[in-house]
Scaffold this active site. Structure first.
Site, PDB file in Angstrom:
ATOM      1  N   ARG A  43     -11.519   9.936 -11.418  1.00  4.87           N
ATOM      2  CA  ARG A  43     -10.855   9.978 -10.097  1.00  4.87           C
ATOM      3  C   ARG A  43     -10.229   8.639  -9.725  1.00  4.87           C
ATOM      4  NH1 ARG A  43     -14.981  11.144  -5.772  1.00  4.87           N
ATOM      5  NH2 ARG A  43     -13.127  11.158  -4.457  1.00  4.87           N
ATOM      6  N   LYS A  44     -10.542   7.593 -10.471  1.00  5.38           N
ATOM      7  CA  LYS A  44     -10.081   6.245 -10.086  1.00  5.38           C
ATOM      8  C   LYS A  44      -8.698   5.974 -10.667  1.00  5.38           C
ATOM      9  CE  LYS A  44     -14.815   4.484 -10.084  1.00  5.38           C
ATOM     10  NZ  LYS A  44     -15.775   3.587 -10.736  1.00  5.38           N
ATOM     11  N   ASP A  53       0.837  -1.197   0.000  1.00  2.00           N
ATOM     12  CA  ASP A  53       0.000   0.000   0.000  1.00  2.00           C
ATOM     13  C   ASP A  53       0.874   1.250   0.000  1.00  2.00           C
ATOM     14  OD1 ASP A  53      -2.392   1.476   0.071  1.00  2.00           O
ATOM     15  OD2 ASP A  53      -2.581   1.324   2.244  1.00  2.00           O
TER      16      ASP A  53
HETATM   17  C1  LIG Z   1       4.923  17.968  -4.769  1.00  2.00           C
HETATM   18  C2  LIG Z   1       4.042  17.019  -4.023  1.00  2.00           C
HETATM   19  C3  LIG Z   1       4.672  16.244  -2.959  1.00  2.00           C
HETATM   20  C4  LIG Z   1       3.725  15.351  -2.358  1.00  2.00           C
HETATM   21  C5  LIG Z   1       4.257  14.284  -1.503  1.00  2.00           C
HETATM   22  C6  LIG Z   1       3.283  13.171  -1.384  1.00  2.00           C
HETATM   23  C7  LIG Z   1       3.705  11.949  -0.678  1.00  2.00           C
HETATM   24  C8  LIG Z   1       2.798  10.832  -1.065  1.00  2.00           C
HETATM   25  C9  LIG Z   1       2.811   9.665  -0.206  1.00  2.00           C
HETATM   26  C10 LIG Z   1       1.840   9.443   0.718  1.00  2.00           C
HETATM   27  C11 LIG Z   1       1.085  10.461   1.421  1.00  2.00           C
HETATM   28  C12 LIG Z   1      -0.348  10.569   1.012  1.00  2.00           C
HETATM   29  C13 LIG Z   1      -1.175   9.715   1.796  1.00  2.00           C
HETATM   30  C14 LIG Z   1      -1.714   8.704   0.860  1.00  2.00           C
HETATM   31  C15 LIG Z   1      -2.516   7.714   1.549  1.00  2.00           C
HETATM   32  C16 LIG Z   1      -1.831   6.414   1.723  1.00  2.00           C
HETATM   33  C17 LIG Z   1      -2.752   5.307   1.516  1.00  2.00           C
HETATM   34  C18 LIG Z   1      -3.708   5.203   2.671  1.00  2.00           C
HETATM   35  O1  LIG Z   1      -3.414   4.571   3.618  1.00  2.00           O
HETATM   36  S1  LIG Z   1      -5.172   6.051   2.575  1.00  2.00           S
HETATM   37  C19 LIG Z   1      -6.014   5.552   4.101  1.00  2.00           C
HETATM   38  C20 LIG Z   1      -7.001   4.476   3.846  1.00  2.00           C
HETATM   39  N1  LIG Z   1      -8.078   4.945   2.998  1.00  2.00           N
HETATM   40  C21 LIG Z   1      -8.997   5.805   3.444  1.00  2.00           C
HETATM   41  O2  LIG Z   1      -8.982   6.290   4.551  1.00  2.00           O
HETATM   42  C22 LIG Z   1     -10.093   6.145   2.491  1.00  2.00           C
HETATM   43  C23 LIG Z   1     -11.420   6.229   3.234  1.00  2.00           C
HETATM   44  N2  LIG Z   1     -12.486   6.356   2.255  1.00  2.00           N
HETATM   45  C24 LIG Z   1     -12.887   7.564   1.834  1.00  2.00           C
HETATM   46  O3  LIG Z   1     -12.414   8.599   2.279  1.00  2.00           O
HETATM   47  C25 LIG Z   1     -13.927   7.557   0.763  1.00  2.00           C
HETATM   48  O4  LIG Z   1     -14.644   6.360   0.746  1.00  2.00           O
HETATM   49  C26 LIG Z   1     -13.292   7.762  -0.650  1.00  2.00           C
HETATM   50  C27 LIG Z   1     -12.564   9.130  -0.723  1.00  2.00           C
HETATM   51  C28 LIG Z   1     -12.308   6.655  -1.013  1.00  2.00           C
HETATM   52  C29 LIG Z   1     -14.413   7.738  -1.708  1.00  2.00           C
HETATM   53  O5  LIG Z   1     -15.464   8.559  -1.259  1.00  2.00           O
HETATM   54  P1  LIG Z   1     -16.075   9.649  -2.243  1.00  2.00           P
HETATM   55  O6  LIG Z   1     -17.325  10.143  -1.560  1.00  2.00           O
HETATM   56  O7  LIG Z   1     -15.055  10.661  -2.618  1.00  2.00           O
HETATM   57  O8  LIG Z   1     -16.405   8.872  -3.578  1.00  2.00           O
HETATM   58  P2  LIG Z   1     -17.668   7.924  -3.899  1.00  2.00           P
HETATM   59  O9  LIG Z   1     -18.725   8.772  -4.466  1.00  2.00           O
HETATM   60  O10 LIG Z   1     -17.988   7.046  -2.720  1.00  2.00           O
HETATM   61  O11 LIG Z   1     -17.078   6.979  -5.035  1.00  2.00           O
HETATM   62  C30 LIG Z   1     -16.596   7.508  -6.266  1.00  2.00           C
HETATM   63  C31 LIG Z   1     -16.475   6.356  -7.225  1.00  2.00           C
HETATM   64  O12 LIG Z   1     -15.512   5.418  -6.691  1.00  2.00           O
HETATM   65  C32 LIG Z   1     -16.154   4.136  -6.428  1.00  2.00           C
HETATM   66  N3  LIG Z   1     -15.660   3.595  -5.168  1.00  2.00           N
HETATM   67  C33 LIG Z   1     -15.572   4.222  -3.986  1.00  2.00           C
HETATM   68  N4  LIG Z   1     -15.056   3.437  -3.060  1.00  2.00           N
HETATM   69  C34 LIG Z   1     -14.814   2.263  -3.664  1.00  2.00           C
HETATM   70  C35 LIG Z   1     -14.276   1.036  -3.215  1.00  2.00           C
HETATM   71  N5  LIG Z   1     -13.868   0.879  -1.941  1.00  2.00           N
HETATM   72  N6  LIG Z   1     -14.158   0.032  -4.096  1.00  2.00           N
HETATM   73  C36 LIG Z   1     -14.559   0.188  -5.387  1.00  2.00           C
HETATM   74  N7  LIG Z   1     -15.062   1.331  -5.878  1.00  2.00           N
HETATM   75  C37 LIG Z   1     -15.198   2.353  -5.013  1.00  2.00           C
HETATM   76  C38 LIG Z   1     -17.640   4.448  -6.367  1.00  2.00           C
HETATM   77  O13 LIG Z   1     -18.415   3.322  -6.680  1.00  2.00           O
HETATM   78  C39 LIG Z   1     -17.752   5.564  -7.380  1.00  2.00           C
HETATM   79  O14 LIG Z   1     -17.733   4.987  -8.659  1.00  2.00           O
HETATM   80  P3  LIG Z   1     -18.600   5.572  -9.874  1.00  2.00           P
HETATM   81  O15 LIG Z   1     -18.166   7.006 -10.040  1.00  2.00           O
HETATM   82  O16 LIG Z   1     -20.020   5.456  -9.450  1.00  2.00           O
HETATM   83  O17 LIG Z   1     -18.218   4.719 -11.048  1.00  2.00           O
END
Ligand SMILES: CCCCCCCC/C=C\CCCCCCCC(=O)SCCNC(=O)CCNC(=O)[C@H](O)C(C)(C)COP(=O)(O)OP(=O)(O)OC[C@H]1O[C@@H](n2cnc3c(N)ncnc32)[C@H](O)[C@@H]1OP(=O)(O)O
Length: 135
Positions: free
Chosen positions: A84-85, A39
């Site tokens: 977004r996926k 992950d």
């Molecule tokens: C210069 C830049 C420097 C940058 C440096 C960057 C460093 C980068 C490194 C790293 C840091 C960043 C940190 C990354 C994170 C690490 C990874 C983790 O551990 S993350 C923690 C665990 N995950 C959560 O906590 C999510 C909890 N869940 C949520 O918040 C929501 O459920 C969320 C955001 C995932 C979706 O919610 P909605 O309300 O935005 O979206 P909806 O409307 O439910 O779904 C949109 C579409 O996606 C599908 N979908 C949603 N969830 C799904 C699922 N679980 N499985 C399958 N499809 C799903 C739906 O069916 C829908 O599809 P249709 O548009 O209808 O086709």
């Protein structure tokens, strides 16, 4: 577990050696620890993709025991994007380049405000992250 990850073009690579702190069965890493590494590796692709996102789901196939005290390599790459996926994949390989575990993950792009829900200040380096993101 001392996971070190680096960006190499459009791939993320890294090294990790599990120890007793990640033990499941004797001498073997717990599947949850293996999943964490996979992950983290795919999450690091978010730098390459310039897209803040979170894990919606992650599917892991455990192909062979991940032995403690053996250096493993991990590599992750993006396989596709649909709005977004983000479809991301990662593999964990042992010293003989045998795949011991592989993951397919679905990440969903989010606004940076998503991460503010934790109530903590976001790293300064994140400012502007996602400003150039497609979709
Ligand atoms: C210069 C830049 C420097 C940058 C440096 C960057 C460093 C980068 C490194 C790293 C840091 C960043 C940190 C990354 C994170 C690490 C990874 C983790 O551990 S993350 C923690 C665990 N995950 C959560 O906590 C999510 C909890 N869940 C949520 O918040 C929501 O459920 C969320 C955001 C995932 C979706 O919610 P909605 O309300 O935005 O979206 P909806 O409307 O439910 O779904 C949109 C579409 O996606 C599908 N979908 C949603 N969830 C799904 C699922 N679980 N499985 C399958 N499809 C799903 C739906 O069916 C829908 O599809 P249709 O548009 O209808 O086709």
């Amino acid at each position: 577990m001392g996971l070190r990850l680096r960006v190499d073009g459009d791939v993320v690579r890294g090294e990790v050696t599990f120890d007793r702190r990640q033990q499941g069965a004797p001498g073997i890493a717990h599947g949850g620890a293996v999943t964490t590494v996979l992950d983290d590796a795919v999450a690091s692709l978010l730098v390459v993709l310039e897209t803040p996102a979170v894990t919606a789901n992650i599917h892991v196939d455990f192909r062979a025991p991940t032995l403690l005290h053996h250096p493993m390599t991990v590599e992750a790459r993006a396989t596709g994007r649909d709005g977004r996926k983000l479809h991301l994949t990662a593999r964990l390989l042992d010293e003989r380049a045998t795949v011991v575990a592989e993951a397919q993950a679905l990440f969903l792009a989010v606004d940076l405000e998503h991460f503010a829900k934790g109530g903590e200040a976001l790293p300064e380096a994140w400012s502007g992250w996602g400003a150039n993101a497609p979709g």
